[in-house]
Write a protein that holds these residues in place. Sequence first.
Motif, PDB file in Angstrom:
ATOM      1  N   TRP A  48       0.831  -1.210   0.000  1.00 15.30           N
ATOM      2  CA  TRP A  48       0.000   0.000   0.000  1.00 15.30           C
ATOM      3  C   TRP A  48       0.864   1.258   0.000  1.00 15.30           C
ATOM      4  O   TRP A  48       0.570   2.220  -0.727  1.00 15.30           O
ATOM      5  CB  TRP A  48      -0.906  -0.037   1.230  1.00 15.30           C
ATOM      6  N   LEU A  49       1.928   1.281   0.784  1.00 16.78           N
ATOM      7  CA  LEU A  49       2.836   2.424   0.795  1.00 16.78           C
ATOM      8  C   LEU A  49       3.428   2.679  -0.591  1.00 16.78           C
ATOM      9  O   LEU A  49       3.586   3.836  -1.012  1.00 16.78           O
ATOM     10  CB  LEU A  49       3.966   2.186   1.802  1.00 16.78           C
ATOM     11  N   LEU A  50       3.739   1.600  -1.293  1.00 17.23           N
ATOM     12  CA  LEU A  50       4.263   1.726  -2.653  1.00 17.23           C
ATOM     13  C   LEU A  50       3.203   2.228  -3.621  1.00 17.23           C
ATOM     14  O   LEU A  50       3.433   3.164  -4.395  1.00 17.23           O
ATOM     15  CB  LEU A  50       4.800   0.375  -3.135  1.00 17.23           C
ATOM     16  N   GLU A  51       2.038   1.600  -3.582  1.00 20.10           N
ATOM     17  CA  GLU A  51       0.968   1.951  -4.525  1.00 20.10           C
ATOM     18  C   GLU A  51       0.522   3.395  -4.344  1.00 20.10           C
ATOM     19  O   GLU A  51       0.194   4.073  -5.327  1.00 20.10           O
ATOM     20  CB  GLU A  51      -0.221   1.009  -4.341  1.00 20.10           C
ATOM     21  N   ILE A  88      -6.599   0.117   9.769  1.00 11.91           N
ATOM     22  CA  ILE A  88      -5.919   0.817  10.859  1.00 11.91           C
ATOM     23  C   ILE A  88      -4.410   0.852  10.607  1.00 11.91           C
ATOM     24  O   ILE A  88      -3.755   1.881  10.801  1.00 11.91           O
ATOM     25  CB  ILE A  88      -6.222   0.149  12.214  1.00 11.91           C
ATOM     26  N   ALA A  89      -3.850  -0.277  10.188  1.00  9.51           N
ATOM     27  CA  ALA A  89      -2.403  -0.341   9.953  1.00  9.51           C
ATOM     28  C   ALA A  89      -1.981   0.596   8.831  1.00  9.51           C
ATOM     29  O   ALA A  89      -0.940   1.273   8.927  1.00  9.51           O
ATOM     30  CB  ALA A  89      -1.981  -1.771   9.637  1.00  9.51           C
ATOM     31  N   ASP A  90      -2.766   0.653   7.768  1.00 10.14           N
ATOM     32  CA  ASP A  90      -2.442   1.570   6.674  1.00 10.14           C
ATOM     33  C   ASP A  90      -2.548   3.019   7.145  1.00 10.14           C
ATOM     34  O   ASP A  90      -1.692   3.847   6.831  1.00 10.14           O
ATOM     35  CB  ASP A  90      -3.366   1.324   5.482  1.00 10.14           C
ATOM     36  N   TYR A  91      -3.603   3.312   7.902  1.00 12.48           N
ATOM     37  CA  TYR A  91      -3.753   4.664   8.438  1.00 12.48           C
ATOM     38  C   TYR A  91      -2.588   5.014   9.370  1.00 12.48           C
ATOM     39  O   TYR A  91      -2.045   6.121   9.323  1.00 12.48           O
ATOM     40  CB  TYR A  91      -5.083   4.779   9.189  1.00 12.48           C
ATOM     41  N   SER A  92      -2.173   4.066  10.204  1.00 11.88           N
ATOM     42  CA  SER A  92      -1.050   4.302  11.111  1.00 11.88           C
ATOM     43  C   SER A  92       0.239   4.562  10.334  1.00 11.88           C
ATOM     44  O   SER A  92       1.015   5.469  10.670  1.00 11.88           O
ATOM     45  CB  SER A  92      -0.874   3.103  12.045  1.00 11.88           C
ATOM     46  N   ALA A  93       0.487   3.756   9.291  1.00  7.78           N
ATOM     47  CA  ALA A  93       1.677   3.980   8.468  1.00  7.78           C
ATOM     48  C   ALA A  93       1.615   5.356   7.818  1.00  7.78           C
ATOM     49  O   ALA A  93       2.621   6.082   7.757  1.00  7.78           O
ATOM     50  CB  ALA A  93       1.789   2.883   7.406  1.00  7.78           C
ATOM     51  N   TRP A  94       0.418   5.714   7.343  1.00  3.76           N
ATOM     52  CA  TRP A  94       0.232   7.063   6.788  1.00  3.76           C
ATOM     53  C   TRP A  94       0.570   8.119   7.824  1.00  3.76           C
ATOM     54  O   TRP A  94       1.244   9.118   7.526  1.00  3.76           O
ATOM     55  CB  TRP A  94      -1.220   7.238   6.325  1.00  3.76           C
ATOM     56  N   PHE A  95       0.129   7.910   9.051  1.00  5.37           N
ATOM     57  CA  PHE A  95       0.352   8.888  10.119  1.00  5.37           C
ATOM     58  C   PHE A  95       1.841   9.111  10.345  1.00  5.37           C
ATOM     59  O   PHE A  95       2.296  10.251  10.513  1.00  5.37           O
ATOM     60  CB  PHE A  95      -0.324   8.387  11.405  1.00  5.37           C
ATOM     61  N   PHE A  96       2.615   8.035  10.337  1.00 10.63           N
ATOM     62  CA  PHE A  96       4.064   8.186  10.515  1.00 10.63           C
ATOM     63  C   PHE A  96       4.678   8.958   9.348  1.00 10.63           C
ATOM     64  O   PHE A  96       5.573   9.792   9.553  1.00 10.63           O
ATOM     65  CB  PHE A  96       4.724   6.808  10.628  1.00 10.63           C
ATOM     66  N   LEU A 142      -4.420   9.518   2.836  1.00  8.90           N
ATOM     67  CA  LEU A 142      -5.355   9.718   3.942  1.00  8.90           C
ATOM     68  C   LEU A 142      -6.772   9.404   3.488  1.00  8.90           C
ATOM     69  O   LEU A 142      -7.514   8.705   4.187  1.00  8.90           O
ATOM     70  CB  LEU A 142      -5.278  11.163   4.447  1.00  8.90           C
ATOM     71  N   ALA A 143      -7.144   9.903   2.318  1.00 18.15           N
ATOM     72  CA  ALA A 143      -8.496   9.669   1.814  1.00 18.15           C
ATOM     73  C   ALA A 143      -8.783   8.177   1.673  1.00 18.15           C
ATOM     74  O   ALA A 143      -9.858   7.696   2.060  1.00 18.15           O
ATOM     75  CB  ALA A 143      -8.673  10.378   0.472  1.00 18.15           C
ATOM     76  N   ASP A 144      -7.828   7.445   1.138  1.00 20.77           N
ATOM     77  CA  ASP A 144      -8.027   6.011   0.945  1.00 20.77           C
ATOM     78  C   ASP A 144      -8.234   5.295   2.273  1.00 20.77           C
ATOM     79  O   ASP A 144      -9.133   4.454   2.409  1.00 20.77           O
ATOM     80  CB  ASP A 144      -6.824   5.418   0.214  1.00 20.77           C
TER      81      ASP A 144
END
Length: 361
Positions: A48-51, A88-96, A142-144
């Motif tokens: 997800w971070l890559l995409e 939640i994990a994707d949102y948390s990674a986004w937060f960092f 964030l939107a995703d």
Amino acid sequence: MHAFSRGTTSTPTAVPVPPALSLPVIEEAFPRQLHPYWPRLQEKTRTWLLEKRLMPADKVEEYADGLCYTDLMAGYYTEAPEAVLQAIADYSAWFFVWDDRHDRDIVHRRPAAWRRLRTRLHTALDAPERHLGHPDPLVAGLADSLVRLYSFLSPGWNARFARHFHAVIEAYDREFVNRTEGRIPTVEEYLALRRLTFAHHIWNDLLEPSAERELPDFVRKHPTYRRAALLSQEFAAWYNDLCSLPKEIAGDEVHNLGISLVTHERLTLEEAIVEMRHRIDGCVSAFLVAERDALMFADSLADGTRQGKELGTAVRTCVGNMRNWFSSVYWFHHESGRYKVDSWDDRSTPPYVSNEAAGEK
């Protein structure tokens, strides 16, 4: 090798903990848990971070797993359905990643870039589906994550989450001003601001979709529930400050409990560390009492009806995850490359960040 690669454990594994950061009560009284979905969670969040182009491909390849962002969430919301934990994990990674952009905008004196991002995040928070294709990866990311998080519970929960995150964005703006002006807040000012920049309410809100139950106001606002929830977050924020202190001193930071204690309470650095540890130890002890009371409160909700039984079960799940937060936060700080300042070429510049003004092209 991460401790989680050997499965859940109630004792420390091969990860060394420096004596100055060691908390025997966590290692002994807070058995470590891990959601069984974690290996796939790590893989899918990396993808997800890559995409979403939230980190450059080379940095994802070299650093993403070692930053242990998914370990942190998989050790916290251990009862969550897989789809909830993934969101939640994707949102948390986004937060960092957002936290790192905020830091780099401060370090490289980019106030205009920060103001634009701040406005865009506020807007995306209220209408995420309209920002999925935004050219700034941070806004689109964030939107995703929000579209998924907003799909689990009611519009009322969504509005509460958005309200809480609007406050977090504004707190980040106050931190931006303080850091650019070199203003170190007093201890009390700092503690109040930290509850927002650490997003206490957000992580507690996410206990509910993890338990598959939206909690009524009388439960969330009950003093016993609120105290346990607050203490779990205060521990995490203060322990983060203790572990981050070398990194933040190297980066000329002004937002850290230790830095406020040194500046405004006239403590030496060594005395400030002792005081931080005292507060952290007290937080753990207070939580153990609050946890007992919160579990008794949960039991009292089981009034013989199915609804009461389900509500009591949900509260017990939430309180259990509050307990998980202690061990997950503790081990995260000793496994994650985010805090291994001594291994960086430049102690003030994390090797996993991009210094470009992303979103400005």
